[in-house]
Design an enzyme around this catalytic site. Structure first.
Site, PDB file in Angstrom:
ATOM      1  N   HIS A 145       0.844  -1.201   0.000  1.00  0.00           N
ATOM      2  CA  HIS A 145       0.000   0.000   0.000  1.00  0.00           C
ATOM      3  C   HIS A 145       0.874   1.244   0.000  1.00  0.00           C
ATOM      4  O   HIS A 145       1.464   1.611   1.007  1.00  0.00           O
ATOM      5  CB  HIS A 145      -0.968  -0.017   1.181  1.00  0.00           C
ATOM      6  N   HIS A 161      -3.977  -6.250  -6.264  1.00  0.00           N
ATOM      7  CA  HIS A 161      -3.928  -7.341  -5.308  1.00  0.00           C
ATOM      8  C   HIS A 161      -5.336  -7.739  -4.873  1.00  0.00           C
ATOM      9  O   HIS A 161      -6.308  -7.057  -5.176  1.00  0.00           O
ATOM     10  CB  HIS A 161      -3.053  -6.985  -4.100  1.00  0.00           C
ATOM     11  N   CYS A 191     -13.269  -4.769   5.884  1.00  0.00           N
ATOM     12  CA  CYS A 191     -12.472  -5.036   4.688  1.00  0.00           C
ATOM     13  C   CYS A 191     -11.187  -5.732   5.119  1.00  0.00           C
ATOM     14  O   CYS A 191     -10.763  -5.600   6.264  1.00  0.00           O
ATOM     15  CB  CYS A 191     -12.088  -3.742   3.975  1.00  0.00           C
ATOM     16  N   HIS A 202      -7.704  -8.560   3.601  1.00  0.00           N
ATOM     17  CA  HIS A 202      -6.975  -9.287   2.562  1.00  0.00           C
ATOM     18  C   HIS A 202      -6.808 -10.740   2.984  1.00  0.00           C
ATOM     19  O   HIS A 202      -6.347 -10.999   4.102  1.00  0.00           O
ATOM     20  CB  HIS A 202      -5.576  -8.687   2.372  1.00  0.00           C
ATOM     21  N   GLU A 245     -11.589  -7.330  13.667  1.00  0.00           N
ATOM     22  CA  GLU A 245     -11.918  -5.904  13.674  1.00  0.00           C
ATOM     23  C   GLU A 245     -13.136  -5.569  14.520  1.00  0.00           C
ATOM     24  O   GLU A 245     -13.173  -4.521  15.168  1.00  0.00           O
ATOM     25  CB  GLU A 245     -12.162  -5.403  12.240  1.00  0.00           C
ATOM     26  N   TYR A 250     -11.771  -2.121  -7.929  1.00  0.00           N
ATOM     27  CA  TYR A 250     -11.705  -0.666  -7.893  1.00  0.00           C
ATOM     28  C   TYR A 250     -10.265  -0.199  -7.714  1.00  0.00           C
ATOM     29  O   TYR A 250      -9.382  -0.947  -7.297  1.00  0.00           O
ATOM     30  CB  TYR A 250     -12.588  -0.090  -6.768  1.00  0.00           C
ATOM     31  N   GLU A 282      -5.370   2.482  -3.398  1.00  0.00           N
ATOM     32  CA  GLU A 282      -5.958   1.147  -3.276  1.00  0.00           C
ATOM     33  C   GLU A 282      -6.202   0.670  -4.695  1.00  0.00           C
ATOM     34  O   GLU A 282      -6.756   1.407  -5.519  1.00  0.00           O
ATOM     35  CB  GLU A 282      -7.270   1.180  -2.495  1.00  0.00           C
ATOM     36  N   GLU A 334      -7.530  -2.898  -6.055  1.00  0.00           N
ATOM     37  CA  GLU A 334      -7.916  -4.206  -5.565  1.00  0.00           C
ATOM     38  C   GLU A 334      -8.985  -4.891  -6.413  1.00  0.00           C
ATOM     39  O   GLU A 334      -9.915  -4.245  -6.883  1.00  0.00           O
ATOM     40  CB  GLU A 334      -8.464  -4.083  -4.138  1.00  0.00           C
ATOM     41  N   TRP A 368     -14.764   2.837  -2.099  1.00  0.00           N
ATOM     42  CA  TRP A 368     -15.173   1.468  -2.420  1.00  0.00           C
ATOM     43  C   TRP A 368     -16.585   1.201  -1.895  1.00  0.00           C
ATOM     44  O   TRP A 368     -17.351   0.512  -2.551  1.00  0.00           O
ATOM     45  CB  TRP A 368     -14.178   0.431  -1.904  1.00  0.00           C
TER      46      TRP A 368
END
Length: 187
Positions: free
Chosen positions: A25, A32, A67, A69, A87, A104, A114, A116, A161
């Site tokens: 990032h 990714h 959100c 990964h 989270e 996006y 971003e 992704e 997003w």
């Protein structure tokens, strides 16, 4: 603290390697794999969250529930469950794919990009959130129609997003309209 990796992708969305999340990032973020999850309660309300001020990108911005990964080799559904627990302190059920091909690219005010492929999921919980302050500073349950209206009237107050996902999700559409942005000119 453990280091997280992200799965790097080619333009056809095939995995081509991995890299540390904190390295990826940047102002030239490579494509990714990520995911977004919109968590609903039994009343049909959606949990919206405000990103921690310590976040590198989009600090303090309101966004969808969670959100993250997937780690290399981790099934994306497992990653969603893991990050929602991390989270928000929530267990989820009825996890379902809503926008499997969402992609996006956006740049925040500091220049962090971003970029992704970000499949979007819906999930249900029977619990109240217990926020991880390193990730989330605030959370609130909101009706999907109320949220769709807010996304339409003040898109700048939300992550890009989230706004883009809501444009494609029937969840946020007023009855009969198909989209919370139905009255906008086509993009």
């Amino acid at each position: 603290m453990t280091t997280e990796d992200v799965v790097l992708l080619d333009e056809d969305h095939n995995p081509i390697g991995s890299e540390r999340k904190d390295v990826v990032h940047s102002k030239s973020t490579p494509l990714h794999l990520a995911f977004s999850c919109h968590v609903l309660n039994a009343a049909g309300q959606v949990l919206v969250t405000r990103r921690s001020l310590g976040k590198r990108a989009w600090p303090g911005v309101w966004t969808n529930s969670c959100c993250g990964h997937p780690q290399p080799g981790e099934p994306i559904e497992d990653a969603v469950v893991r990050r929602v627990r991390h989270e928000l302190g929530l267990s989820v059920r009825e996890l379902r794919s809503e926008l499997p091909d969402f992609r996006y690219r956006a740049t925040d005010a500091s220049g962090i990009v971003e970029n992704e492929v970000c499949p979007v999921f819906l999930a249900v919980t029977d619990e109240e959130p217990h926020l991880n302050p390193l990730e989330v500073m605030e959370a609130r349950w909101a009706g999907p129609g109320e949220l769709g209206s807010a996304l339409r009237s003040a898109p700048w107050a939300f992550s890009p997003w989230f706004v883009s996902q809501a444009r494609e999700m029937p969840l946020y559409a007023p009855p009969g309209s198909g989209s919370p942005f139905a009255d906008e000119a086509p993009r």
